[in-house]
Design an enzyme around this catalytic site. Structure first.
Site, PDB file in Angstrom:
ATOM      1  N   LYS A  58      -7.534  -2.776 125.047  1.00  0.00           N
ATOM      2  CA  LYS A  58      -7.609  -1.196 125.548  1.00  0.00           C
ATOM      3  C   LYS A  58      -7.139  -1.566 127.053  1.00  0.00           C
ATOM      4  O   LYS A  58      -6.360  -0.584 127.413  1.00  0.00           O
ATOM      5  CB  LYS A  58      -9.133  -0.958 125.323  1.00  0.00           C
ATOM      6  CG  LYS A  58      -9.344  -0.245 123.937  1.00  0.00           C
ATOM      7  CD  LYS A  58     -11.047   0.064 123.803  1.00  0.00           C
ATOM      8  CE  LYS A  58     -11.083   0.150 122.245  1.00  0.00           C
ATOM      9  NZ  LYS A  58     -12.684   0.331 122.064  1.00  0.00           N
ATOM     10  N   GLN A 102     -18.190   0.004 125.378  1.00  0.00           N
ATOM     11  CA  GLN A 102     -17.902  -0.691 124.118  1.00  0.00           C
ATOM     12  C   GLN A 102     -19.268  -0.990 123.039  1.00  0.00           C
ATOM     13  O   GLN A 102     -20.132  -1.433 123.543  1.00  0.00           O
ATOM     14  CB  GLN A 102     -17.161  -2.143 124.328  1.00  0.00           C
ATOM     15  CG  GLN A 102     -16.548  -2.796 123.051  1.00  0.00           C
ATOM     16  CD  GLN A 102     -15.515  -1.955 122.194  1.00  0.00           C
ATOM     17  OE1 GLN A 102     -14.747  -1.443 122.822  1.00  0.00           O
ATOM     18  NE2 GLN A 102     -15.753  -1.845 121.019  1.00  0.00           N
ATOM     19  N   ASP A 125     -14.185   8.418 124.134  1.00  0.00           N
ATOM     20  CA  ASP A 125     -14.065   7.971 122.982  1.00  0.00           C
ATOM     21  C   ASP A 125     -14.664   9.236 122.011  1.00  0.00           C
ATOM     22  O   ASP A 125     -14.593   8.988 120.887  1.00  0.00           O
ATOM     23  CB  ASP A 125     -15.535   6.972 122.729  1.00  0.00           C
ATOM     24  CG  ASP A 125     -14.831   5.501 122.746  1.00  0.00           C
ATOM     25  OD1 ASP A 125     -13.889   5.195 122.481  1.00  0.00           O
ATOM     26  OD2 ASP A 125     -15.817   4.468 123.105  1.00  0.00           O
TER      27      ASP A 125
END
Ligand code: NAD
Length: 295
Positions: A58, A102, A125
């Site tokens: 990412k 994460q 997200d």
């Protein structure tokens, strides 16, 4: 019945590259207008190998489109309170457009508490209940990255969706459930009649065989076999699994939830693994971050 023998690949790498070129242009415009590039931060708690790989890819993707990125590594021993303090700092940080924590986090941290603490307008997200609620209502929001990447992949390849029967296998909060909502909404891609199958579904093959569009996110290696797929279907394989392969330098290869070699010849379109949904998930995160920076 006739079998379709020439399938086309839903190529996430190619689609991702095309979208990233556009994101890079828009990121440069953001930078010119306000003096700093879009900025994404990623928080990684602990040392899980797969999570580290995801986060690093990412960060690399951010660099490829001219975003600023910050990787915050916290030790496995980080307490829930310590993590929540960091989250609140990031909510206030005016130099930061969006951030992700994460998942999975270590077992002593409640992931729901963390998700709820993230400011909805920085939740790139798209996991915060406010963003999920807005998605359901069709209001502006950050869409969850994997289903939104699949939508972009269908759009890029001009796949017809209106009136089609879409079957989504899997009902997780991050893939299956939002996927079913996006495919059923009154938009393109969308306007499908959607069935969600899950671990308690009876006679799965009889349901998947009805799918014009089949999205598989069950986390079961190669569970979808040729006899479960209709001729001419569009198949999207979200699953990703490492299997040992001594013929490769890495010692492993990646497979999906779909038995590609036998299913592909029946399809009109199918995603490869790797190179299908994976690159689109990261591209969606970049799109969300760009959107956050443009507001
Ligand atoms: P999950 O484990 O949270 O959910 C799996 C879902 O599948 C559950 O809802 C369960 O009810 C259903 N299921 C399990 N076995 C089933 C069966 N035999 N029949 C029907 N339904 C069944 O998984 P997830 O987070 O949604 O991820 C699914 C897969 O996608 C995993 O392999 C994951 O690694 C992968 N994934 C890939 C990406 C990507 O970018 N490529 C992103 C997210 C997840």
């Amino acid at each position: 019945m006739m079998t379709v023998s020439t399938f086309q690949l839903l190529d996430g790498k190619r689609c991702g590259e095309a979208l990233r070129a556009r994101i890079a242009q828009e990121a440069a415009a953001v930078k010119a207008a306000r003096g700093r590039a879009p900025h994404l931060a990623a928080v990684l708690v602990g040392n899980d190998g797969a999570s580290r790989t995801y986060v690093e890819s990412k960060v690399k993707a951010c660099e490829s489109v001219g975003f600023r990125s910050t990787l915050i590594r916290l030790p496995e021993s980080t307490s829930e309170d310590e993590l929540l303090v960091r989250v609140k700092q990031m909510n206030r940080d005016k130099e930061l457009d969006g951030y992700i924590v994460q998942l999975p986090v270590p077992a002593h941290i409640d992931p729901e508490k963390v998700t709820l603490a993230i400011a909805a307008d920085k939740d790139v997200d798209g996991f915060h209940p406010e963003n999920i609620g807005r998605m359901v209502l069709g209001q502006p929001c950050f869409l969850p990255a994997t289903p939104s990447g699949i939508v972009e992949l269908l759009r890029f390849n001009h796949i017809e969706t209106a009136g089609k029967h879409a079957v989504v296998v899997g009902r997780s909060h991050i893939v299956g459930t939002p996927m079913s909502i996006l495919l059923s909404r009154n938009a393109y891609p969308g306007n499908c009649t959607v069935t969600i199958a899950h671990s308690r579904t009876r006679d799965l093959p009889s349901i998947t065989r009805q799918a014009d569009i089949l999205v598989v996110a069950a986390g079961r290696p190669e569970m979808i076999t040729a006899d479960m797929v209709k001729d001419g279907a569009v198949v999207v394989d979200v699953g990703i699994h490492r299997v040992p392969d001594t013929s490769r330098k890495s010692g492993f290869r990646l497979i999906g939830d779909v038995k590609f070699d036998e299913v592909a010849p029946k399809c009109a379109w199918i995603t490869p693994v790797p190179g299908g949904v994976g690159p689109m998930t990261i591209t969606s995160l970049l799109l969300n971050t760009l959107k956050a920076a443009q507001r």
